[in-house]
Design a protein around this motif. Structure first.
Motif, PDB file in Angstrom:
ATOM      1  N   VAL A   2      13.879  12.722 179.360  1.00  0.00           N
ATOM      2  CA  VAL A   2      13.295  12.323 180.635  1.00  0.00           C
ATOM      3  C   VAL A   2      14.390  11.809 181.556  1.00  0.00           C
ATOM      4  N   VAL A  32       8.959  11.331 184.603  1.00  0.00           N
ATOM      5  CA  VAL A  32       8.221  10.427 183.728  1.00  0.00           C
ATOM      6  C   VAL A  32       6.760  10.850 183.617  1.00  0.00           C
ATOM      7  N   ARG A  33       6.165  11.278 184.726  1.00  0.00           N
ATOM      8  CA  ARG A  33       4.786  11.778 184.678  1.00  0.00           C
ATOM      9  C   ARG A  33       4.667  12.941 183.700  1.00  0.00           C
ATOM     10  N   ALA A  64       6.688  13.761 181.260  1.00  0.00           N
ATOM     11  CA  ALA A  64       6.957  13.300 179.898  1.00  0.00           C
ATOM     12  C   ALA A  64       5.727  12.632 179.304  1.00  0.00           C
ATOM     13  N   ASP A  65       4.997  11.877 180.120  1.00  0.00           N
ATOM     14  CA  ASP A  65       3.781  11.219 179.649  1.00  0.00           C
ATOM     15  C   ASP A  65       2.770  12.253 179.151  1.00  0.00           C
ATOM     16  N   ILE A  89       4.049  13.852 175.799  1.00  0.00           N
ATOM     17  CA  ILE A  89       3.901  12.935 174.669  1.00  0.00           C
ATOM     18  C   ILE A  89       2.468  12.966 174.155  1.00  0.00           C
ATOM     19  N   LEU A 133      12.491   8.889 172.593  1.00  0.00           N
ATOM     20  CA  LEU A 133      12.798   9.142 173.997  1.00  0.00           C
ATOM     21  C   LEU A 133      14.300   9.123 174.250  1.00  0.00           C
ATOM     22  N   VAL A 166      10.692   2.777 182.219  1.00  0.00           N
ATOM     23  CA  VAL A 166      10.378   4.055 181.583  1.00  0.00           C
ATOM     24  C   VAL A 166       9.757   3.827 180.204  1.00  0.00           C
ATOM     25  N   LEU A 199       5.872   4.926 179.149  1.00  0.00           N
ATOM     26  CA  LEU A 199       5.660   5.999 178.170  1.00  0.00           C
ATOM     27  C   LEU A 199       5.243   5.487 176.800  1.00  0.00           C
ATOM     28  N   ARG A 245      -0.728   3.801 177.351  1.00  0.00           N
ATOM     29  CA  ARG A 245      -0.916   4.590 176.126  1.00  0.00           C
ATOM     30  C   ARG A 245      -1.539   3.708 175.079  1.00  0.00           C
TER      31      ARG A 245
END
Length: 283
Positions: free
Chosen positions: A158, A165-166, A168-169, A172, A185, A206, A210, A283
């Motif tokens: 990321v 980041v969006r 990557a979220d 994940i 990460l 970050v 995440l 999360r």
């Protein structure tokens, strides 16, 4: 974040023998990360196979400087035109490092999750590799699904910016849905001066957004672009030519192997991104 991290904070991937390297969006440095972490693991003595699953857009062979030696590719293996061993290209700089290239001429319809699982199994069990790194294509469709099919762990790359980041979220969440729980990460292309000015996301932001464990921070380093252009991973540099990014990739490899390696002090003061967590679901 603090200038160092405990092993339990960063986690390791010592038990994950097949690791997918992914990001959600393109252009974050995923292929460069695959090449460098694979090379660094091999330099540490592991027998490593890096596998490019980006069918039609292969680049891993170029980044590693092995494009001139590709005869057979991953789709040739899937479709039975060659044996797995014939598609493996040994890197002459590090004898324990091997590449399987993606096909340039086929499309993603040629991909197969079941054949990917079998290929990874054969690399680990029949060919005796200690680690398989799978370079996933950008996006969340067929290419990603195939790349993740044989994986036991994941490295999510990321950049410290909102769109990365969006994405990557989202990736994940998809990894967790596939029951790949060993997710780590890598924050790539961090610019400490921008963080201090408040113009770039902090590492702590970050991580909070995440909710996965950190395994590496790679600072922005223009010499990495040079190394990819000439097909010589920065992680293989020695002596006075070492780059900050090359050192960071070597540290990531050591952490994957279970070492407790300190992080550089890359703290920045709170800036315009300090309230960004509200844009993301927890999360």
């Amino acid at each position: 974040m603090a200038g160092s991290a405990d092993a339990e904070e960063a986690g390791t991937l010592v038990n994950a023998k097949a690791i997918v390297v992914t990001s959600g969006k393109g252009g974050v440095g995923k292929t460069t990360t695959t090449a460098n972490v694979g090379a660094a693991l091999a330099k540490l003595g592991e027998r490593v196979a890096v596998v490019d699953t980006d069918v039609g857009l292969r680049n891993l062979d170029v980044v590693m400087g092995l494009e001139g030696r590709v005869v057979f590719d991953l789709i040739d293996v899937f479709e039975g035109r060659c044996k797995l061993r014939q598609a493996l290209i040994r890197d002459k700089r590090v004898e324990t490092l091997h590449l399987i290239a993606a096909s340039q001429t086929k499309d993603k319809s040629s991909l197969s999750e079941s054949r990917m699982r079998e290929t990874v199994r054969a690399l680990l069990e029949d060919e005796g590799f200690d680690r398989v790194l799978i370079d996933s294509p950008a996006g969340i469709e067929t290419g990603f699904q195939t790349a993740a099919a044989g994986a036991q762990g994941a490295l999510v790359v990321v950049n410290p910016e909102v769109s990365s980041v969006r994405d990557a979220d989202r990736i994940i969440g998809l990894l967790e849905a596939r029951e790949i729980t060993e997710v780590r990460l890598i924050i790539n292309r961090l610019r400490p001066k921008m963080v201090k000015r408040g113009d770039m996301l902090e590492v702590s932001d970050v991580l909070d957004i995440l909710g996965v464990k950190l395994i590496g921070i790679v600072p922005e380093d223009e010499r990495v672009l040079v190394s990819t252009n000439v097909g010589s991973p920065a992680a293989l540099e020695e002596g006075g030519a070492k780059t900050t990014a090359g050192s960071a990739f070597r540290d990531i490899a050591r952490r994957i192997g279970g070492e407790d390696v300190a992080y550089p002090d890359l703290d920045g003061s709170k800036g315009v991104f300090s309230g960004l967590r509200r844009l993301f679901g927890g999360r």
